[in-house]
Motif scaffolding. Structure first.
Motif, PDB file in Angstrom:
ATOM      1  N   PHE A  35      -4.038  -5.928 -24.994  1.00 17.39           N
ATOM      2  CA  PHE A  35      -3.551  -5.839 -23.613  1.00 17.39           C
ATOM      3  C   PHE A  35      -2.701  -4.572 -23.473  1.00 17.39           C
ATOM      4  CE2 PHE A  35      -3.975 -10.256 -24.977  1.00 17.39           C
ATOM      5  CZ  PHE A  35      -4.963 -10.688 -24.102  1.00 17.39           C
ATOM      6  N   VAL A  36      -3.373  -3.445 -23.516  1.00 17.17           N
ATOM      7  CA  VAL A  36      -2.679  -2.163 -23.596  1.00 17.17           C
ATOM      8  C   VAL A  36      -2.068  -1.804 -22.239  1.00 17.17           C
ATOM      9  CG1 VAL A  36      -2.928   0.289 -24.103  1.00 17.17           C
ATOM     10  CG2 VAL A  36      -4.299  -1.399 -25.367  1.00 17.17           C
ATOM     11  N   PRO A  37      -0.754  -1.571 -22.165  1.00 16.96           N
ATOM     12  CA  PRO A  37      -0.161  -1.098 -20.907  1.00 16.96           C
ATOM     13  C   PRO A  37      -0.743   0.251 -20.501  1.00 16.96           C
ATOM     14  CG  PRO A  37       1.529  -1.912 -22.395  1.00 16.96           C
ATOM     15  CD  PRO A  37       0.260  -1.845 -23.187  1.00 16.96           C
ATOM     16  N   ASN A  38      -0.702   0.525 -19.212  1.00 22.44           N
ATOM     17  CA  ASN A  38      -1.363   1.716 -18.686  1.00 22.44           C
ATOM     18  C   ASN A  38      -0.804   3.019 -19.242  1.00 22.44           C
ATOM     19  OD1 ASN A  38      -2.928   0.046 -17.080  1.00 22.44           O
ATOM     20  ND2 ASN A  38      -1.575   0.187 -15.326  1.00 22.44           N
ATOM     21  N   ALA A  39       0.437   3.017 -19.686  1.00 20.31           N
ATOM     22  CA  ALA A  39       1.096   4.274 -20.044  1.00 20.31           C
ATOM     23  C   ALA A  39       0.645   4.838 -21.389  1.00 20.31           C
ATOM     24  CB  ALA A  39       2.615   4.070 -20.071  1.00 20.31           C
ATOM     25  N   PHE A  40      -0.079   4.080 -22.215  1.00 19.70           N
ATOM     26  CA  PHE A  40      -0.366   4.495 -23.586  1.00 19.70           C
ATOM     27  C   PHE A  40      -1.642   5.324 -23.673  1.00 19.70           C
ATOM     28  CE2 PHE A  40       2.616   1.129 -24.350  1.00 19.70           C
ATOM     29  CZ  PHE A  40       3.267   1.491 -25.517  1.00 19.70           C
ATOM     30  N   PRO A  41      -1.552   6.633 -24.014  1.00 19.74           N
ATOM     31  CA  PRO A  41      -2.766   7.396 -24.312  1.00 19.74           C
ATOM     32  C   PRO A  41      -3.202   7.129 -25.752  1.00 19.74           C
ATOM     33  CG  PRO A  41      -0.858   8.811 -24.533  1.00 19.74           C
ATOM     34  CD  PRO A  41      -0.343   7.452 -24.104  1.00 19.74           C
ATOM     35  N   PHE A  42      -4.496   7.219 -26.011  1.00 16.65           N
ATOM     36  CA  PHE A  42      -5.012   6.966 -27.356  1.00 16.65           C
ATOM     37  C   PHE A  42      -4.298   5.768 -27.983  1.00 16.65           C
ATOM     38  CE2 PHE A  42      -4.935  11.637 -26.636  1.00 16.65           C
ATOM     39  CZ  PHE A  42      -6.288  11.802 -26.403  1.00 16.65           C
ATOM     40  N   PRO A  43      -4.460   4.591 -27.406  1.00 11.44           N
ATOM     41  CA  PRO A  43      -3.603   3.459 -27.785  1.00 11.44           C
ATOM     42  C   PRO A  43      -3.745   3.012 -29.229  1.00 11.44           C
ATOM     43  CG  PRO A  43      -5.385   2.757 -26.319  1.00 11.44           C
ATOM     44  CD  PRO A  43      -5.383   4.248 -26.313  1.00 11.44           C
ATOM     45  N   TRP A  44      -4.858   3.350 -29.878  1.00  7.29           N
ATOM     46  CA  TRP A  44      -4.953   2.972 -31.290  1.00  7.29           C
ATOM     47  C   TRP A  44      -3.899   3.706 -32.114  1.00  7.29           C
ATOM     48  CZ3 TRP A  44      -8.544   5.716 -28.527  1.00  7.29           C
ATOM     49  CH2 TRP A  44      -8.753   7.052 -28.879  1.00  7.29           C
ATOM     50  N   MET A  45      -3.465   4.893 -31.633  1.00  4.98           N
ATOM     51  CA  MET A  45      -2.440   5.636 -32.355  1.00  4.98           C
ATOM     52  C   MET A  45      -1.036   5.385 -31.810  1.00  4.98           C
ATOM     53  SD  MET A  45      -3.773   7.283 -34.879  1.00  4.98           S
ATOM     54  CE  MET A  45      -2.518   8.486 -35.309  1.00  4.98           C
ATOM     55  N   THR A  46      -0.913   5.282 -30.483  1.00  5.51           N
ATOM     56  CA  THR A  46       0.430   5.178 -29.890  1.00  5.51           C
ATOM     57  C   THR A  46       0.954   3.754 -29.829  1.00  5.51           C
ATOM     58  OG1 THR A  46      -0.560   5.119 -27.682  1.00  5.51           O
ATOM     59  CG2 THR A  46       0.155   7.264 -28.520  1.00  5.51           C
ATOM     60  N   LEU A  47       0.049   2.777 -29.909  1.00  8.99           N
ATOM     61  CA  LEU A  47       0.479   1.374 -29.843  1.00  8.99           C
ATOM     62  C   LEU A  47       0.079   0.606 -31.097  1.00  8.99           C
ATOM     63  CD1 LEU A  47       1.693  -1.004 -28.258  1.00  8.99           C
ATOM     64  CD2 LEU A  47      -0.560  -1.366 -27.234  1.00  8.99           C
ATOM     65  N   SER A  48      -1.204   0.635 -31.453  1.00  7.93           N
ATOM     66  CA  SER A  48      -1.703  -0.259 -32.501  1.00  7.93           C
ATOM     67  C   SER A  48      -1.197   0.109 -33.888  1.00  7.93           C
ATOM     68  CB  SER A  48      -3.238  -0.263 -32.486  1.00  7.93           C
ATOM     69  OG  SER A  48      -3.718  -0.746 -31.265  1.00  7.93           O
ATOM     70  N   ILE A  49      -1.354   1.358 -34.277  1.00  5.04           N
ATOM     71  CA  ILE A  49      -0.972   1.730 -35.641  1.00  5.04           C
ATOM     72  C   ILE A  49       0.537   1.572 -35.873  1.00  5.04           C
ATOM     73  CG2 ILE A  49      -0.800   3.708 -37.216  1.00  5.04           C
ATOM     74  CD1 ILE A  49      -3.663   4.368 -36.579  1.00  5.04           C
ATOM     75  N   PRO A  50       1.411   1.939 -34.918  1.00  9.40           N
ATOM     76  CA  PRO A  50       2.837   1.642 -35.151  1.00  9.40           C
ATOM     77  C   PRO A  50       3.123   0.152 -35.314  1.00  9.40           C
ATOM     78  CG  PRO A  50       2.619   3.305 -33.451  1.00  9.40           C
ATOM     79  CD  PRO A  50       1.227   2.813 -33.743  1.00  9.40           C
ATOM     80  N   LEU A  51       2.453  -0.695 -34.529  1.00 10.94           N
ATOM     81  CA  LEU A  51       2.641  -2.138 -34.694  1.00 10.94           C
ATOM     82  C   LEU A  51       2.068  -2.604 -36.026  1.00 10.94           C
ATOM     83  CD1 LEU A  51       1.813  -3.429 -31.094  1.00 10.94           C
ATOM     84  CD2 LEU A  51       4.067  -3.279 -32.153  1.00 10.94           C
TER      85      LEU A  51
END
Length: 511
Positions: A386-402
């Motif tokens: 459920f990626v928020p709209n603000a995240f570009p390339f979410p696999w790097m900016t959201l998923s990998i940090p988590l």
């Protein structure tokens, strides 16, 4: 077809071990279907006020008429997934914070995972009937299941997987195999299921109807209508009971004023096609189809070969269906679809974009782009889809940090140990790639390296205050990593929101 079947079974196993219902995350698109199923089973009504009350006063995806609450979605998926709710109910108990996870997950399996698996099996059978080699079929099935956003939406209680399966299934029964009265009737059923699950599916269904009319296939059209009629009638009855007319749709009564106004503008929210939206559907760094799944580009050179293998009407409708869907959503101001994985509204196009790949071997480029696509989609979907709209390339900016903090979607292996819960889902994706690609797995690994390198552009943004704050909030509340939010220096309003959300269902999970 052992390799292709093994890929399908790998996806099925992954879908069974995942339980992607996050603590305190009241997923609007999914749980609006859950409240309808709960109301039907528990109270024998389509009015959802009582189960919706469990989800808190800010729950979004509801329609309101005369003070009564209803789901604001087309009802097809809720009814299709109802057997999942019924099957889980004796074990989960009545609607409560503790029962939502089991019943909603069972609904997801019934209404999203099983239709996607049936779609993959249809690909295998069509490939075999068309004389396509076993290895080629296995690769294309891997692309379908693991290298497009269908991967994510077969794991969630969204309507996109069933609409994709029903649209393509209806098309295939009419144009990609020998027809018989029974298959034409079944095609009508499938196309009606698509429309009953997502109203905009009426546009590609109209393309099929027009194509048959131009070809003067009157008997086929009559059987198609006969198959669709019972579901169409049931949909009209539902709309009459909920909204006072068979021809009034739920967006006109959306509970949120901004969505209600959108639904009443243009044609149920659709405006003129926008070049800007069209480009963002393809290239937006957080949502674009060609950012997440560039492997679909290989459908373009494959079309020459597909044209030789298919009848003219089959080929033309195969092109027209994704084209009209793209135009429809390029006309929709809310094109991004909220918190989601990739361009969710284009999901129904994907089987039609992947099918031509059966007719041409993309060799090294295909493996490279398959690795890119599978990595981007799997990393996004298996951590927090459920990626928020603000995240570009979410696999790097959201998923990998988590993921680096030891966080991954709820799955059965959390009941054993966190390292196992992280390793097994990712290992199943790698296994599927190895089963399908074999000697080309190295090229797929190069694609993985490319997508991570591309994501480094976005990773520089990961430390921006807004993204860091949103990521910390997700970790703190939806993964229950208490204290994570304080480290990001939140404003008091966000702390208050956190305390409110921690009181909401679904119940905790042992991360």
């Amino acid at each position: 077809m052992r390799a292709a079947n093994a890929v399908v079974l790998t996806y099925a196993l992954l879908a069974l071990i995942l339980i992607p219902v996050y603590p305190h995350f009241v997923s609007p698109n999914e749980l609006t279907r859950w409240v309808l199923a709960a109301a039907i089973v528990e109270e024998r009504t389509i009015e959802v006020s009582r189960p919706a009350a469990l989800l808190g006063p800010r729950f979004e995806d509801l329609a309101e008429r005369d003070g009564r609450l209803y789901s604001n979605k087309a009802p097809g998926l809720a009814f299709l997934s109802l057997p999942g709710y019924v099957a889980a109910r004796p074990f989960a108990g009545p609607p409560s914070s503790g029962s939502i996870r089991m019943t909603a997950n069972a609904m997801r399996v019934a209404g999203a995972t099983i239709p996607l698996l049936l779609l993959a099996i249809l690909f295998i059978r069509l490939g075999d009937r068309l004389g396509i080699g076993e290895r080629r079929i296995a690769i294309v099935v891997f692309v379908l299941l693991f290298a497009t956003p269908l991967f994510a939406y077969g794991l969630l209680l969204f309507s996109h997987a069933v609409v994709a399966a029903a649209l393509f299934g209806g098309w295939a029964l009419l144009f990609a195999r020998e027809r018989a009265p029974r298959t034409e009737w079944t095609a009508g059923v499938l196309l009606a299921v698509a429309v009953a699950s997502e109203y905009p599916a009426a546009v590609p269904v109209a393309v099929i109807v027009v194509a048959l009319a131009i070809a003067r296939e009157w008997r086929t059209l009559l059987r198609l209508v006969a198959g669709a009629a019972p579901i169409a009638a049931a949909l009209m009855v539902y709309q009459h009971l909920a909204f006072g007319s068979a021809f009034r749709l739920s967006p006109l009564y959306d509970r949120l004023p901004e969505y209600r106004e959108l639904g009443r503008s243009g044609l149920f929210g659709l405006e003129f096609p926008s070049p800007s939206i069209a480009l963002r559907l393809l290239f937006d760094p957080g949502r674009g189809l060609l950012v997440f799944a560039p492997v679909v580009l290989l459908a373009i050179p494959a079309l020459v070969h597909a044209r030789r293998a298919l009848s003219p009407i089959a080929f033309r409708t195969m092109l027209a269906i994704p084209a009209v869907l793209f135009v429809v959503y390029a006309s929709y101001p809310n094109w991004h679809g909220g918190w989601a994985a990739g361009p969710r509204y284009l999901t129904a196009c994907l089987p039609f974009l992947v099918f031509p790949l059966l007719f041409r071997d993309g060799a090294v480029w295909e493996s490279l782009l398959s690795g890119w696509s599978a990595a981007a989609i799997a990393l996004t979907a298996l951590v927090f889809p459920f990626v928020p709209n603000a995240f570009p390339f979410p696999w790097m900016t959201l998923s990998i940090p988590l993921l680096a903090d030891g966080l991954i979607a709820p799955n059965v292996f959390h009941l054993m140990a966190r390292p196992v819960a992280i390793a097994i889902p990712l290992a199943l994706v790698v296994l599927a790639a190895a089963l399908a690609l074999r000697r080309r797995t190295l090229a797929a690994a190069a694609g993985l390296a490319l997508v991570l390198a591309l994501g480094l552009t976005g990773s520089r943004l990961a430390s921006e205050p807004l993204l860091r704050l949103q990521r910390a909030y997700i970790a703190d509340v939806y993964f229950e990593q208490h204290g994570a939010l304080e480290q990001a220096g939140p404003p008091p309003s966000l702390l208050r929101r956190r305390e409110m959300e921690r009181m909401l269902p679904p119940a905790s999970w042992p991360f």
